[in-house]
Write a protein that holds these residues in place. Structure first.
Motif, PDB file in Angstrom:
ATOM      1  N   PHE A 141      91.344  14.174  13.344  1.00  0.00           N
ATOM      2  CA  PHE A 141      92.743  13.758  13.207  1.00  0.00           C
ATOM      3  C   PHE A 141      92.975  12.919  11.958  1.00  0.00           C
ATOM      4  N   ASP A 142      92.067  11.983  11.676  1.00  0.00           N
ATOM      5  CA  ASP A 142      92.259  11.077  10.544  1.00  0.00           C
ATOM      6  C   ASP A 142      91.980  11.730   9.200  1.00  0.00           C
ATOM      7  N   GLN A 143      91.536  12.997   9.207  1.00  0.00           N
ATOM      8  CA  GLN A 143      91.274  13.702   7.959  1.00  0.00           C
ATOM      9  C   GLN A 143      92.334  14.753   7.642  1.00  0.00           C
ATOM     10  N   VAL A 144      93.348  14.869   8.491  1.00  0.00           N
ATOM     11  CA  VAL A 144      94.385  15.881   8.272  1.00  0.00           C
ATOM     12  C   VAL A 144      95.254  15.484   7.078  1.00  0.00           C
ATOM     13  N   LYS A 145      95.343  16.367   6.092  1.00  0.00           N
ATOM     14  CA  LYS A 145      96.166  16.136   4.911  1.00  0.00           C
ATOM     15  C   LYS A 145      97.344  17.106   4.847  1.00  0.00           C
ATOM     16  N   ALA A 146      97.155  18.283   5.405  1.00  0.00           N
ATOM     17  CA  ALA A 146      98.206  19.301   5.391  1.00  0.00           C
ATOM     18  C   ALA A 146      98.036  20.192   6.616  1.00  0.00           C
ATOM     19  N   VAL A 147      99.139  20.781   7.064  1.00  0.00           N
ATOM     20  CA  VAL A 147      99.114  21.673   8.228  1.00  0.00           C
ATOM     21  C   VAL A 147      99.694  23.023   7.814  1.00  0.00           C
ATOM     22  N   ILE A 148      98.935  24.077   8.059  1.00  0.00           N
ATOM     23  CA  ILE A 148      99.386  25.439   7.760  1.00  0.00           C
ATOM     24  C   ILE A 148      99.734  26.117   9.080  1.00  0.00           C
ATOM     25  N   ILE A 149     100.957  26.610   9.186  1.00  0.00           N
ATOM     26  CA  ILE A 149     101.413  27.261  10.412  1.00  0.00           C
ATOM     27  C   ILE A 149     101.817  28.697  10.090  1.00  0.00           C
ATOM     28  N   GLY A 150     101.284  29.634  10.834  1.00  0.00           N
ATOM     29  CA  GLY A 150     101.638  31.034  10.637  1.00  0.00           C
ATOM     30  C   GLY A 150     102.654  31.494  11.676  1.00  0.00           C
ATOM     31  N   GLN A 151     103.435  32.494  11.333  1.00  0.00           N
ATOM     32  CA  GLN A 151     104.458  32.998  12.259  1.00  0.00           C
ATOM     33  C   GLN A 151     103.836  33.779  13.407  1.00  0.00           C
ATOM     34  N   ASP A 152     102.913  34.663  13.096  1.00  0.00           N
ATOM     35  CA  ASP A 152     102.277  35.498  14.120  1.00  0.00           C
ATOM     36  C   ASP A 152     100.761  35.395  13.986  1.00  0.00           C
ATOM     37  N   PRO A 153     100.044  35.218  15.083  1.00  0.00           N
ATOM     38  CA  PRO A 153      98.574  35.181  15.027  1.00  0.00           C
ATOM     39  C   PRO A 153      98.013  36.578  14.812  1.00  0.00           C
ATOM     40  N   TYR A 154      96.822  36.641  14.263  1.00  0.00           N
ATOM     41  CA  TYR A 154      96.159  37.929  14.091  1.00  0.00           C
ATOM     42  C   TYR A 154      95.864  38.527  15.465  1.00  0.00           C
ATOM     43  N   HIS A 155      96.091  39.817  15.594  1.00  0.00           N
ATOM     44  CA  HIS A 155      95.900  40.476  16.891  1.00  0.00           C
ATOM     45  C   HIS A 155      94.872  41.594  16.847  1.00  0.00           C
ATOM     46  N   GLY A 156      94.186  41.741  15.713  1.00  0.00           N
ATOM     47  CA  GLY A 156      93.157  42.769  15.625  1.00  0.00           C
ATOM     48  C   GLY A 156      91.808  42.237  16.077  1.00  0.00           C
ATOM     49  N   PRO A 157      90.962  43.078  16.630  1.00  0.00           N
ATOM     50  CA  PRO A 157      89.624  42.648  17.071  1.00  0.00           C
ATOM     51  C   PRO A 157      88.829  42.024  15.926  1.00  0.00           C
ATOM     52  N   GLY A 158      88.221  40.890  16.179  1.00  0.00           N
ATOM     53  CA  GLY A 158      87.372  40.248  15.194  1.00  0.00           C
ATOM     54  C   GLY A 158      88.091  39.503  14.091  1.00  0.00           C
ATOM     55  N   GLN A 159      89.427  39.398  14.156  1.00  0.00           N
ATOM     56  CA  GLN A 159      90.167  38.722  13.093  1.00  0.00           C
ATOM     57  C   GLN A 159      90.394  37.236  13.395  1.00  0.00           C
ATOM     58  N   ALA A 160      91.114  36.945  14.491  1.00  0.00           N
ATOM     59  CA  ALA A 160      91.508  35.564  14.789  1.00  0.00           C
ATOM     60  C   ALA A 160      90.301  34.670  15.020  1.00  0.00           C
ATOM     61  N   MET A 161      90.315  33.501  14.374  1.00  0.00           N
ATOM     62  CA  MET A 161      89.222  32.545  14.532  1.00  0.00           C
ATOM     63  C   MET A 161      89.744  31.125  14.750  1.00  0.00           C
ATOM     64  N   GLY A 162      91.009  31.014  15.141  1.00  0.00           N
ATOM     65  CA  GLY A 162      91.559  29.707  15.479  1.00  0.00           C
ATOM     66  C   GLY A 162      92.070  28.896  14.312  1.00  0.00           C
ATOM     67  N   LEU A 163      91.984  29.431  13.103  1.00  0.00           N
ATOM     68  CA  LEU A 163      92.518  28.776  11.909  1.00  0.00           C
ATOM     69  C   LEU A 163      93.582  29.698  11.307  1.00  0.00           C
ATOM     70  N   SER A 164      94.749  29.160  11.049  1.00  0.00           N
ATOM     71  CA  SER A 164      95.848  29.990  10.554  1.00  0.00           C
ATOM     72  C   SER A 164      95.452  30.793   9.320  1.00  0.00           C
ATOM     73  N   PHE A 165      95.722  32.094   9.370  1.00  0.00           N
ATOM     74  CA  PHE A 165      95.496  33.040   8.277  1.00  0.00           C
ATOM     75  C   PHE A 165      94.021  33.302   7.978  1.00  0.00           C
ATOM     76  N   SER A 166      93.112  32.615   8.645  1.00  0.00           N
ATOM     77  CA  SER A 166      91.690  32.757   8.360  1.00  0.00           C
ATOM     78  C   SER A 166      91.072  33.893   9.157  1.00  0.00           C
ATOM     79  N   VAL A 167      90.134  34.581   8.524  1.00  0.00           N
ATOM     80  CA  VAL A 167      89.348  35.617   9.208  1.00  0.00           C
ATOM     81  C   VAL A 167      87.875  35.387   8.890  1.00  0.00           C
TER      82      VAL A 167
END
Length: 210
Positions: A141-167
């Motif tokens: 929490f004390d290291q957060v400098k910026a927050v990236i929010i995506g509109q839609d989460p990835y829905h393909g197998p093996g894509q979503a990893m809990g970080l916005s836009f990250s694969v």
């Protein structure tokens, strides 16, 4: 000379101030060696310090990820197949900030919904359970400098990893992330990364792309 010689134990048993005075007058090399340690510490570059902090943050993130993975594995082995949401948040700083939040009505309702979808839903739920709070478990929490929010989460197998836009590494960079890379390249001149894993963004203390 034999009368003035001291053993190592006799020397160390002297008061500290006396040892320092004696060495200052008779053994300059020892004083210089102590000073050299301070110089070596001061000579660590800012880049090296950032790298050390990054490695510490990365190790902390991997520890948290392993804790969540172990919890899911134990639940699976026990035939439960589901870990309660509050048990998947393991980063201490977020647990302190969100203390009592999971006991509120809205959180309990959300937890029940997620549990039902994972256990009885007709479609897969992404990201996998151990990565549901990956963003919080990766960045204290004390290291957060910026927050990236995506509109839609990835829905393909093996894509979503809990970080916005990250694969994960090895997965094709999605078009949305490719556009983000292009904008950053145009704005600040950074080179385009070769993969879509943004884990480094989540743990680093300064913004850069490598």
């Amino acid at each position: 000379m034999a009368a003035s010689a001291k053993t190592l134990m006799e020397f160390l048993q002297q008061p500290a101030a006396k040892r320092i005075r004696r060495e200052s007058s008779s053994s300059p090399p020892l004083v210089r060696s102590v000073s050299s340690l301070d110089d070596a510490s001061a000579s660590i570059s800012s880049e090296q310090k950032l790298r050390m902090n990054f490695n510490k943050a990365l190790a902390r993130s991997k520890r948290n990820l392993k804790l969540c993975s172990d919890k899911v594995s134990k639940a699976t082995d026990a035939g439960i197949g589901y870990v309660k949401l509050e048990e998947l948040l393991v980063e201490e700083t977020w647990l302190e900030v969100l203390s009592g939040e999971f006991q509120k009505p809205y959180a309990k309702k959300l937890s029940e919904f997620v549990e039902n979808e994972i256990c009885h839903g007709s479609v897969p739920v992404y990201p996998p359970q151990h990565l549901i709070f990956n963003a919080l478990n990766t960045t204290p929490f004390d290291q957060v400098k910026a927050v990236i929010i995506g509109q839609d989460p990835y829905h393909g197998p093996g894509q979503a990893m809990g970080l916005s836009f990250s694969v994960p590494n090895g997965v094709k960079v999605p078009s949305s992330l490719a556009n983000i890379y292009k904008e950053i390249q145009q704005d600040v001149g950074c080179s385009m990364p070769s993969n879509g894993n943004l884990e480094k963004w989540a743990v680093q203390v300064t913004f850069c792309i490598s």
